[in-house]
Enzyme design. Structure first.
Site: not given
Length: 403
Positions: A154, A232, A240, A262, A264, A287, A326
């Site tokens: 974006h 993602n 922690r 395969g 992302h 996506d 994407g």
């Protein structure tokens, strides 16, 4: 007498019987089942073949050796076939939808990309008409109310805090067709916007976020119900600082999107999500951007340019150059990968690609499972789980061999 009545119903010219295939039913996969299609809907479904004299031979399709699953439901897709849902061109949007339908996605939500509010409103007006015409299942606004630190593909300069007034502007522009909006809840106005969306009956999705574990829990309490492409564009699990992933996986009110291409996700992380959330809380998404169903090359993604090499899409220039933009995934490939690489059962894959997203979108009364009375949305797969047939509302979009 019962057999005679069945034969009379089967001889109806508006009735087609698909026989001999394995059927992925809500109760599990059954062998050599039989499913009738009448007037665009699923008629009677049997868990065994019936005698041939119980069906009109001319209207019976023998699909022995195949698997029939419900049509896929994609709740997060940006483009395909060289087109984009962000174009504000209805013909281009229809081209995107047709591309994914040929790959088994019979219902889909159109996802936008971060842009100016006025541009997003214009896109929403076009998409709303397509929803009202039955071409799309809804609109998903992914941005601009997301974190600049986790913006991914974006455009950073177009991002803004989730002011509830701006959120309402986009909802109004969608004329009641908005299904989901992705929000980074840690931003100013984030929690208020989550509450606004939940009150409006729109899915508040947590994503593209730098949220902490505690802030994520607060957002869930405020009404968030979906994790936008889990793992993602959010902090990784830490021993922690567990971050949003732990909060999203542990809460039964949250369903998690996963991009099973395969690229992302490592298979171990996908399997972790399925184990922790359970198949009923997992929705596989594409996506996908414009290159889905196309060759490598240059493609637009909103106001940005994306280069696709070896099927992987990345921003080609600017401050986010190199970021994954994407995917080029289609859901038939996601299904095949789930059962042949990831170790999911057919039942689990059907839940993730059909039943769960249909439930989340509120369309499970008409699609998402092979049940009498629902739309005749189905996918035919061969023994290697390759797609060989697609039916949408009783019409073949891809005809199986011999049909």
């Amino acid at each position: 007498m019962a057999q005679q009545q069945s034969a009379q119903r089967s001889s109806d010219p508006g009735r087609t019987v698909l026989a001999g295939a394995r059927l992925a039913r809500p109760s599990g996969v059954v062998e050599r089942g039989r499913i009738a299609i009448e007037d665009g809907r699923i008629g009677d479904v049997h868990s065994r073949d019936l005698d041939l004299d119980e069906a009109a031979a001319g209207r019976t399709v023998d699909l022995s050796g195949h698997l029939i699953v419900p049509g896929f439901v994609d709740m997060h897709v940006h483009g395909g076939g060289g087109g984009s849902f962000s174009s504000a061109d209805p013909e281009e949007c229809l081209k995107v939808a047709e591309t994914h339908r040929r790959h088994g996605t019979t219902s889909m939500v159109a996802s936008t990309v971060t842009g100016e509010l006025a541009d997003l409103a214009r896109q929403a007006a076009v998409l709303a008409e397509l929803v009202q015409q039955g071409e799309l299942a809804g609109i998903h606004f992914e941005g601009p109310f997301i974190s600049a630190d986790r913006c991914g593909a974006h455009q950073p300069e177009l991002l803004r805090d989730p002011d509830p007034a701006d959120v309402r502007k986009l909802l109004n522009a969608s004329h009641g067709t908005a299904s989901m909006m992705t929000v980074a809840p840690e931003l100013p106005g984030g929690m208020e916007s989550v509450r606004l969306l939940a009150d409006a009956g729109v899915i508040a999705a947590i994503g593209h976020t730098d949220s902490t574990y505690d802030a994520t829990r607060q957002a869930i309490e405020a009404g968030a119900t979906v994790a936008t492409h889990l793992f993602n564009a959010m902090p990784a699990l830490g021993h922690r600082a567990p971050g949003p992933v732990a909060a999203l996986l542990e809460d039964e009110r949250i369903s998690v999107e996963l991009i099973n291409d395969g690229t992302h996700l490592h298979p171990a992380m996908l399997q972790l999500a399925v184990r922790e959330a359970g198949a009923g809380r997992v929705a596989f998404i594409t996506d996908a951007m414009g290159a889905a169903g196309m060759n490598d090359g240059m493609y637009p993604l909103g106001p940005m340019q994306v280069e696709v090499k070896d099927g992987v899409a990345r921003i080609s220039e600017g401050p986010t150059a190199g970021s994954i933009a994407g995917s080029t995934l289609t859901l038939d490939r996601a299904f095949q990968r789930a059962v042949t690489v990831d170790g999911l059962t057919v039942d689990q894959a059907v839940q993730a690609l059909s039943a769960t997203p249909a439930r989340l979108l509120g369309i499970d009364d008409r699609t998402g499972s092979l049940q009498t009375g629902k739309d005749a949305d189905l996918v035919v797969l061969d023994a290697a789980y390759d797609l060989v047939g697609v039916m949408r509302r009783g019409e073949w979009l891809v005809r199986p061999p011999g049909v």
